[in-house]
Design an enzyme around this catalytic site. Structure first.
Site, short mmCIF file in Angstrom:
data_model
loop_
_atom_site.label_atom_id
_atom_site.label_comp_id
_atom_site.label_asym_id
_atom_site.label_seq_id
_atom_site.Cartn_x
_atom_site.Cartn_y
_atom_site.Cartn_z
CE1 TYR A 140 -4.58 -2.52 5.21
CE2 TYR A 140 -3.62 -0.45 4.45
CZ TYR A 140 -4.14 -1.70 4.18
OH TYR A 140 -4.21 -2.13 2.87
CB SER A 169 -0.88 0.00 1.26
OG SER A 169 -1.57 1.23 1.42
#
Length: 282
Positions: A153, A140
């Site tokens: 996250y 990501s």
């Protein structure tokens, strides 16, 4: 990469195929002639994928037995060959770091990192024996820079980046190529899927920053706000995955979306204080 036996399809195992990036990747690779094993965490999603014409083993990164059984199912079907693995399944647990219980952090690392590592370690001997293979990790932009409210996250994706970079160096010369795909905003259900984790773990009403939760995160989680700025469909990730598993010389990293390109450059160029200011406004 080394071709499979004459007449055999190239085989890829993709995790997290119930929706979003994994679902699109499964359809995209199947359309290109790959034999796609579209793994899902829930049995009902596996049944749905099977109805769409896929072989769909149940693989839950938090369930070691499911990974062993799922991979065995794949290898039994392919006579022991696997040409590519796409680690994709992951979830988010939004909230401020100061309000994040350690149990929540342990649990998300189990699904977003430890399970990936476990499955990958099971796959590497298969690829080493055939002297070829591709391992692709869906990271990501939040593995490059951090955004507030996403500490759990962020941490898992930074860990994925470090572990994958190390693995890529260690596997040089084996015929096994390792790549990272780094999406920014991509259409998926990750926000909706994060709500149960938020509600289970974050006691926001007793937080010192309760007002900030109410004015910010609550609205983002529970309101239909439409696409994010620069958001792309999952097909943008699938295009990078195709290159990573089919190109003679796959890249180490594939940036997807404008924010990933911009933040990658900003991290290299800007002083930390300036970058922190920009990210604090996101």
């Amino acid at each position: 990469m080394t071709s499979p036996k004459a007449g055999a399809q190239r085989a890829i195992l993709i995790t997290g195929c119930s929706s979003g990036i994994g679902y699109d990747a499964a359809h995209g690779l199947k359309a290109r002639g790959w034999r796609v094993f579209a793994a899902c965490r829930k049995e009902e999603d596996c049944v749905r994928m099977q109805a769409e014409g896929f072989e769909s083993p149940r693989i839950d990164y938090a369930d070691e037995a499911s990974m062993a059984a799922g991979l065995t199912e794949v290898l039994d079907a392919t006579d022991g060959r696997l040409d590519a693995l796409f680690n994709n399944g992951a979830y988010a647990c939004p909230g401020l770091v100061e309000d994040l219980p350690t149990g929540a952090l342990r649990e998300i690392f189990e699904a977003n990192l430890f399970g990936w590592h476990d499955l990958t370690r099971r796959v590497i001997p298969v690829m080493r024996a055939q002297k070829a293979g591709r391992i692709v990790q869906c990271s990501s932009v939040l593995g490059l820079v951090t955004l507030p409210w996403r500490g759990a996250y962020n941490a898992t994706k930074f860990a994925v980046e470090g572990l994958t970079d190390t693995m890529r160096i260690e596997l040089r010369g084996t015929g096994i190529h390792v790549s990272l795909i780094e999406p920014g905003p991509v259409t998926s259900r990750i926000r909706q899927n994060s709500i149960p984790h938020f509600e289970r773990w974050i006691d926001w009403e007793n937080s010192a920053r309760e007002a900030d939760y109410r004015a910010g995160l609550q609205k983002r989680l529970y309101s239909e706000t439409g696409p994010d700025t620069f958001e792309l469909p999952p097909a943008a990730v699938t295009r990078k995955l195709i290159h990573a598993v089919e190109a003679r010389r796959p890249r180490a990293r594939y940036a997807v979306t404008v924010p990933t390109h911009v933040m990658g450059a900003a991290r290299r160029i800007l002083p930390t204080r300036a970058l922190d200011w920009i990210l604090s406004k996101a």
